[in-house]
Write a protein that holds these residues in place. Structure first.
Motif, PDB file in Angstrom:
ATOM      1  N   GLY A 177       0.392  -0.987  -0.019  1.00 53.81           N
ATOM      2  CA  GLY A 177       0.125   0.276  -0.259  1.00 53.81           C
ATOM      3  C   GLY A 177       0.976   1.045   0.277  1.00 53.81           C
ATOM      4  N   LEU A 178       1.349   1.315   0.879  1.00 54.11           N
ATOM      5  CA  LEU A 178       2.588   2.668   0.791  1.00 54.11           C
ATOM      6  C   LEU A 178       3.656   2.608  -0.875  1.00 54.11           C
ATOM      7  N   ALA A 179       3.832   0.982  -1.157  1.00 48.04           N
ATOM      8  CA  ALA A 179       4.639   1.606  -1.766  1.00 48.04           C
ATOM      9  C   ALA A 179       3.681   1.897  -3.315  1.00 48.04           C
ATOM     10  N   LEU A 199       1.494   4.013  -2.557  1.00 46.32           N
ATOM     11  CA  LEU A 199       0.989   5.074  -2.887  1.00 46.32           C
ATOM     12  C   LEU A 199       2.011   6.080  -3.103  1.00 46.32           C
ATOM     13  N   VAL A 200       2.705   6.126  -2.995  1.00 50.01           N
ATOM     14  CA  VAL A 200       4.441   7.411  -3.241  1.00 50.01           C
ATOM     15  C   VAL A 200       4.686   6.913  -5.000  1.00 50.01           C
ATOM     16  N   LYS A 201       4.605   5.503  -5.342  1.00 53.26           N
ATOM     17  CA  LYS A 201       4.463   5.278  -6.696  1.00 53.26           C
ATOM     18  C   LYS A 201       3.609   6.868  -7.095  1.00 53.26           C
ATOM     19  N   GLY A 202       2.175   6.489  -6.638  1.00 55.83           N
ATOM     20  CA  GLY A 202       0.888   7.511  -7.056  1.00 55.83           C
ATOM     21  C   GLY A 202       1.097   9.068  -6.699  1.00 55.83           C
ATOM     22  N   ALA A 203       1.449   9.026  -6.036  1.00 54.16           N
ATOM     23  CA  ALA A 203       2.120  10.561  -6.220  1.00 54.16           C
ATOM     24  C   ALA A 203       3.291  10.512  -6.918  1.00 54.16           C
ATOM     25  N   ASP A 204       4.629  10.507  -7.096  1.00 56.29           N
ATOM     26  CA  ASP A 204       5.100  10.708  -8.117  1.00 56.29           C
ATOM     27  C   ASP A 204       4.412  10.537  -9.452  1.00 56.29           C
ATOM     28  N   LEU A 205       3.669  10.006 -10.016  1.00 54.82           N
ATOM     29  CA  LEU A 205       3.231  10.109 -10.959  1.00 54.82           C
ATOM     30  C   LEU A 205       1.483  11.345 -11.196  1.00 54.82           C
ATOM     31  N   LEU A 206       1.039  11.286 -10.427  1.00 55.75           N
ATOM     32  CA  LEU A 206       0.536  12.428  -9.723  1.00 55.75           C
ATOM     33  C   LEU A 206       1.002  13.814  -9.994  1.00 55.75           C
ATOM     34  N   ILE A 207       2.064  14.187  -9.423  1.00 58.22           N
ATOM     35  CA  ILE A 207       3.282  15.381  -9.093  1.00 58.22           C
ATOM     36  C   ILE A 207       3.708  15.633 -11.161  1.00 58.22           C
ATOM     37  N   THR A 208       4.249  14.519 -11.767  1.00 61.98           N
ATOM     38  CA  THR A 208       4.654  14.364 -12.914  1.00 61.98           C
ATOM     39  C   THR A 208       3.670  15.167 -14.033  1.00 61.98           C
ATOM     40  N   GLY A 209       2.683  13.980 -13.683  1.00 74.70           N
ATOM     41  CA  GLY A 209       1.716  14.659 -14.916  1.00 74.70           C
ATOM     42  C   GLY A 209       1.049  15.789 -14.559  1.00 74.70           C
ATOM     43  N   ALA A 210       0.762  16.491 -13.513  1.00 77.46           N
ATOM     44  CA  ALA A 210       0.008  17.603 -13.215  1.00 77.46           C
ATOM     45  C   ALA A 210       1.197  18.730 -13.253  1.00 77.46           C
ATOM     46  N   SER A 211       2.151  18.461 -12.929  1.00 81.68           N
ATOM     47  CA  SER A 211       3.165  20.037 -13.033  1.00 81.68           C
ATOM     48  C   SER A 211       3.142  20.338 -14.964  1.00 81.68           C
ATOM     49  N   GLY A 212       3.354  19.384 -15.723  1.00 85.23           N
ATOM     50  CA  GLY A 212       3.666  19.378 -16.655  1.00 85.23           C
ATOM     51  C   GLY A 212       2.838  19.842 -17.381  1.00 85.23           C
ATOM     52  N   LEU A 241       0.033  14.367  -0.671  1.00 84.84           N
ATOM     53  CA  LEU A 241      -1.785  13.653  -1.154  1.00 84.84           C
ATOM     54  C   LEU A 241      -1.695  12.026   0.015  1.00 84.84           C
ATOM     55  N   PRO A 242      -0.617  11.223  -0.271  1.00 78.14           N
ATOM     56  CA  PRO A 242      -0.695   9.784   0.195  1.00 78.14           C
ATOM     57  C   PRO A 242      -1.483  10.533   1.756  1.00 78.14           C
ATOM     58  N   GLU A 243      -0.802  11.237   2.553  1.00 73.69           N
ATOM     59  CA  GLU A 243      -1.509  11.678   3.890  1.00 73.69           C
ATOM     60  C   GLU A 243      -3.142  12.039   3.549  1.00 73.69           C
ATOM     61  N   LEU A 244      -3.520  13.359   2.615  1.00 73.69           N
ATOM     62  CA  LEU A 244      -4.487  13.247   2.582  1.00 73.69           C
ATOM     63  C   LEU A 244      -5.492  11.829   2.259  1.00 73.69           C
ATOM     64  N   THR A 245      -5.141  11.043   1.288  1.00 72.80           N
ATOM     65  CA  THR A 245      -6.030   9.581   0.515  1.00 72.80           C
ATOM     66  C   THR A 245      -5.781   8.969   2.332  1.00 72.80           C
ATOM     67  N   VAL A 246      -4.491   8.603   2.501  1.00 72.27           N
ATOM     68  CA  VAL A 246      -5.299   7.891   4.356  1.00 72.27           C
ATOM     69  C   VAL A 246      -5.929   7.979   4.597  1.00 72.27           C
ATOM     70  N   LEU A 270      -2.783   6.329  -5.613  1.00 72.96           N
ATOM     71  CA  LEU A 270      -2.800   7.003  -4.222  1.00 72.96           C
ATOM     72  C   LEU A 270      -4.490   6.146  -3.181  1.00 72.96           C
ATOM     73  N   ILE A 271      -5.800   6.329  -4.034  1.00 77.77           N
ATOM     74  CA  ILE A 271      -5.843   6.145  -3.388  1.00 77.77           C
ATOM     75  C   ILE A 271      -6.743   4.379  -2.826  1.00 77.77           C
ATOM     76  N   PHE A 272      -6.161   3.405  -3.895  1.00 70.26           N
ATOM     77  CA  PHE A 272      -5.926   1.555  -3.840  1.00 70.26           C
ATOM     78  C   PHE A 272      -4.319   1.679  -2.736  1.00 70.26           C
ATOM     79  N   GLY A 273      -3.878   2.767  -2.945  1.00 70.44           N
ATOM     80  CA  GLY A 273      -2.591   1.866  -1.455  1.00 70.44           C
ATOM     81  C   GLY A 273      -3.426   2.620  -0.343  1.00 70.44           C
ATOM     82  N   ALA A 274      -3.942   4.098  -0.358  1.00 68.56           N
ATOM     83  CA  ALA A 274      -4.385   4.374   0.725  1.00 68.56           C
ATOM     84  C   ALA A 274      -5.297   3.366   1.429  1.00 68.56           C
ATOM     85  N   ASN A 275      -5.969   2.075   0.588  1.00 68.80           N
ATOM     86  CA  ASN A 275      -7.289   1.621   1.637  1.00 68.80           C
ATOM     87  C   ASN A 275      -6.665   0.577   1.655  1.00 68.80           C
ATOM     88  N   TRP A 276      -5.084   0.072   1.208  1.00 70.06           N
ATOM     89  CA  TRP A 276      -4.312  -0.877   1.530  1.00 70.06           C
ATOM     90  C   TRP A 276      -3.448  -0.528   2.632  1.00 70.06           C
TER      91      TRP A 276
END
Length: 324
Positions: free
Chosen positions: A15-17, A19-32, A55-60, A187-193
């Motif tokens: 779940g934590l892994a 979360l981290v990857k989800g945050a990375d993808l979101l930052i990359t996409g949103a910043s671009g 975002l991981p804290e928020l979704t968790v 983020l959503i799936f990782g937070a649930n786990w």
């Protein structure tokens, strides 16, 4: 019992892994996409980076509120903020001394102090009102979320454009949108786990949800901040490292805790007050470090001191928990 613990640990780690990857993808996409849309770079740097790593804290926390795991909710916010200063800036400072822009000292750090005082008032219903139970209510959650919107306005209105080093990110609209969708899903799936694994692990080991939220989940959801600040320190980009932590701490208290309280009011465990004192001390040390040794610099020995204090705090809290 052994099988339950193993399954809980696996869910927590995966779940934590995610979360981290989800945050990375979101930052990359949103910043671009933000850069392609012409949003100023300083707004992207001091809002998107700090917000994205929070975002991981928020979704968790939203997942924890939905599952009524309230001790994880509050413990995650306070524990993440303590870890952001003592653990993350400690490690970043050891990697390379951090030069701090005066703006962070004069604006961001005072706002961090203010957020702690506001949170202390909100969790002190017994002390201030004589209530039978302290609670972060939905109305207080609304106040916190509104405060978050005010903070965004503050950044846009007062921060200078040249305070963050601009970085070019070449990304198309389709790719950026795909990264955002995948990041949010992760983020959503990782937070649930993460929440499920953390709660089950706490029950299996006989450890309170407060301790699991304060350390295991708090440190885990702070990994994006840790990775971002460590890399920024290694590259000599101190403003990003400091701004990421200062901004994330404000986001955690205002948006993360506020959104969680809007989902479900949050009962306040007794140990929260001790942890708030530690958070206040950590923020005070961050302020003082700007005036000791080299001015406006977190030196390697100060980074080492931050890390030592966090280690002692974590070990002491764990010892108190298992001996009760």
């Amino acid at each position: 019992m052994g099988t339950e613990i193993l399954i809980s640990v696996i869910k927590l780690v995966f779940g934590l892994a995610i979360l981290v990857k989800g945050a990375d993808l979101l930052i990359t996409g949103a910043s671009g996409l933000a850069r392609r849309a012409g949003i100023p770079e300083f707004v992207i740097g001091l809002t998107l980076v700090a917000f994205g790593t929070s975002l991981p804290e928020l979704t968790v926390n939203v997942q924890a509120s939905l599952q009524k795991a309230s001790e994880i909710t509050l413990g995650n916010v306070i524990g993440s903020n303590i870890a952001n200063i003592l653990l993350i800036l400690g490690i970043a400072g050891i990697i390379r001394p951090l030069s701090i822009h005066k703006t962070f000292v004069k604006k961001e750090i005072p706002l961090n102090f203010l957020s702690i005082l506001v949170l202390f008032a909100m969790v002190s219903d017994k002390l201030l009102d004589g209530s039978s139970q302290s609670l972060v209510s939905r109305s207080e959650g609304l106040v916190l979320v509104t405060t978050f919107m005010g903070y965004l306005y503050f950044l846009a209105a007062f921060l200078e454009r040249d305070e963050v080093e601009e970085q070019e990110v070449q990304i198309g609209y389709a790719k950026g949108t795909a990264f955002i969708v995948l990041g949010l899903a992760g983020l959503i799936f990782g937070a649930n786990w993460t929440v499920s694994g953390g709660v089950n692990l706490a029950l299996a080991l006989g450890v309170s949800q407060a301790i699991i939220g304060l350390f295991l989940i708090a440190v885990g959801t702070s990994l994006p901040e840790l990775l971002t600040s460590a890399v920024a320190a290694y590259r000599g980009n101190s403003d990003i490292a400091i701004g990421n932590v200062a901004g994330s701490n404000i986001f955690n208290v205002s948006l993360v805790l506020g959104a969680s309280a809007l989902v479900n009011p949050i009962p306040v465990p007794e140990r929260v007050f001790k942890d708030l004192v530690v958070l206040f001390i950590a923020t005070f040390l961050l302020l003082v470090s700007n005036y000791t040794g080299r001015r406006y610099t977190i030196s390697r020995w100060e980074g080492g001191l931050f890390l030592l204090i966090y280690t002692v705090y974590a070990l002491y809290s764990w010892y108190v928990e298992i001996t009760q």
